[in-house]
Write an enzyme that holds these catalytic residues in place. Structure first.
Site, short mmCIF file in Angstrom:
data_model
loop_
_atom_site.label_atom_id
_atom_site.label_comp_id
_atom_site.label_asym_id
_atom_site.label_seq_id
_atom_site.Cartn_x
_atom_site.Cartn_y
_atom_site.Cartn_z
N GLY A 256 0.83 -1.20 0.00
CA GLY A 256 0.00 0.00 0.00
C GLY A 256 0.86 1.24 0.00
CG ASP B 295 -6.75 7.66 14.88
OD1 ASP B 295 -7.93 8.05 14.82
OD2 ASP B 295 -6.01 7.58 13.89
#
Length: 534
Positions: free
Chosen positions: A16, A134
């Site tokens: 990625g 997060d």
């Protein structure tokens, strides 16, 4: 980079690419057995940017502290030809964001299994002084390997903005860090996070997986407000088959006040495990009951006398005729002529009442009830029609004030939408807006340095293309560019007018606070001196 050797690891393919760099799959052999790993490499262009490099190093620091089967493990880190990297455990499969986007809402049993494992990961992190800050579906990786009685394995990842107790924090007091859809109310208010902040985010994640969308949706600034004050739609309305115990757990996790959430991840884990055992037992009992009933029905069917087709058809037709002729008691009641006529007249009256033009007083009362919470709607639906229909109303002056409030609310909403500074939608956006703030402060050279780095780092990233283009546009503007004219100072003058109005009303203390706040905000801006003297 394919084929590059990092110690004993060799990069084999790209997994990625994002704004901060690339992730590669790496291989090596130990005692003849192949081993896989994921290698995260920071972009060379970002190496000299403190914000990016510090976040990258923070993630390495946090992962070194943690060692748990539900947290992605760090193998090693280093620098290769000026490029920072770290090597971590490779998790085959996908993440939970991809899962719910592909499949819609997930089965509640699957969500409970995932939640139990996330609790185990959070407990380990919290016990080592780390708050994730997060938590979101994309940071929960899923492998199909069963683990500890669960049908699959969950791995928590991405500790780049984690908060380490007693550590050197990368954000200043009052900064907002996290993903807007899953951020806790205290983080949305700029306060320091706690363990229970992660539990709120976990509640938002569970809601998302159960429903197929987050509990709140909208622009980033709208989301911050909703997390602090909004009310989400009840789970039982959207997922009718959800166990009441699971809905109760999610509701407690999404409490606005941290003290009303579960005290820690361990307590939450025990409650989820108890729910899982209860529902497994109930499912098993129901299955046994169905099997027993099937056996009984089969025995009774064998003992029943055989009915011929002609007799069966005659019986069915007779029942249908009786039902059609008489019906049940409810049907007979509603078929009575008096009842039908009453219902017809009530329906006509209701339609007439709904479409009957509202009087001046009704329009005023309805607008007045709405004006505090939504001045724009109050003006458009009630006050404006009132003025158009009754132009000679004695309330005209008052309605003009409501019109002004509606315009101010509209301007404020537009400014909020345009700003979007509190929670950046992406890293590229954050740095673009950082350059804007620097230039407005007169630090043009620093702003241009930020924009050049942004363009270099993100120019090949499709999701950041708009911010790259805007940064390039800013670099083309004259170096002495600055906001001028009435548009910049309009809100400042409005604040000063409010202070003057307060003085006239006999409240000099409130007026002084407004002026002092403006002086503090514009202390280093010489262009504001003349405006503040007005």
């Amino acid at each position: 980079m394919i084929g590059t050797r990092l110690g004993s690891w060799v990069l084999s393919r790209e997994l990625g690419r994002g704004g901060m760099g690339c992730v590669y799959l790496a291989r090596r052999e130990i005692a003849g057995e192949p081993q896989l790993a994921a290698v995260k490499m920071l972009s060379v262009a970002l190496t000299h940017e403190p914000g990016f490099l510090q976040r990258f190093q923070r993630e390495i620091e946090v992962l070194r502290k943690l060692d748990h089967p539900n947290i992605v493990r760090l193998y090693e880190s280093g620098i290769h030809e000026g490029q920072h990297y770290y090597i971590m455990e490779y998790v085959g499969g996908s993440n939970f964001e991809a899962a719910y986007r592909a499949r819609g809402r997930l089965p509640w049993s699957e969500v409970v299994s995932a939640a139990i494992q996330v609790c185990q990961a959070l407990k380990h992190a919290h016990d080592h002084g780390v708050i994730h800050r997060d938590l979101k579906p994309s940071n929960l990786l899923r492998a199909d390997t069963p683990m500890a009685g669960q049908p699959f394995t969950v791995k928590l990842t991405d500790f780049g903005i984690a908060w380490v107790f007693a550590g050197e924090h990368m954000t200043r007091t009052g900064a907002i860090v996290g993903t807007a859809e899953y951020i806790s109310p205290e983080q949305a208010a700029g306060k320091s996070p706690t363990r229970r902040s992660d539990l709120y985010s976990l509640g938002a994640v569970l809601y998302t997986l159960l429903v197929g969308r987050p509990p709140f949706e909208g622009e980033p600034l709208d989301l911050l407000h909703k997390h602090r004050y909004g009310q989400y739609e009840r789970l039982s309305r959207l997922v009718p088959d959800i166990p009441a115990g699971l809905e109760e757990i999610v509701d407690q996790l999404l409490q606005k006040e941290p003290d009303r959430r579960p005290p820690d991840a361990a307590v939450l884990q025990r409650r989820l495990e108890a729910l899982q055992r209860k529902m497994d037992y109930r499912t098993s009992a129901q299955t046994q009951e169905v099997l027993a009933r099937q056996d009984t029905d089969a025995g009774e069917e064998e003992r029943m006398p055989q009915i011929g087709p002609a007799t069966l058809a005659a019986t069915v037709i007779r029942e249908e005729l009786n039902q059609e002729k008489y019906g049940g008691p409810v049907r007979r009641f509603f078929n009575h002529p008096v009842v039908l006529l009453s219902l017809f007249l009530a329906t006509v009256a209701l339609i007439a009442w709904a479409f009957w033009p509202a009087s001046e007083q009704k329009l005023y009362e309805r607008g007045l009830a709405l004006v505090e919470s939504d001045p724009e709607t109050a003006w458009e639906e009630y006050f404006r029609p009132l003025l158009e229909k009754y132009p000679d109303t004695p309330r005209r002056a008052e309605l003009e004030q409501y019109r002004q409030r509606a315009e101010e609310a509209r301007e404020q909403r537009q400014e909020t939408r345009n700003a979007r500074l509190a929670t950046p939608a992406s890293e590229a956006q954050w740095f673009y807006q950082k350059g804007l703030r620097l230039r407005q402060e007169g630090k043009t050279a620093e702003a241009e340095k930020i924009w050049r780095a942004l363009v270099e780092a993100f120019k090949e990233v499709p999701s950041a293309s708009v911010w790259v283009k805007w940064a390039e546009d800013e670099l083309k503007k004259p170096s002495d560019w600055e906001l001028k004219g009435e548009k910049r100072w309009k809100p400042v003058r409005q604040a000063l007018e409010r202070a003057a109005s307060l003085e006239k009303e006999g409240n000099p203390e409130a007026a002084r606070k407004i002026r002092d706040a403006l002086r503090e905000l514009y202390r280093g801006d010489p262009t504001a001196r003349e405006v503040l003297k007005e």
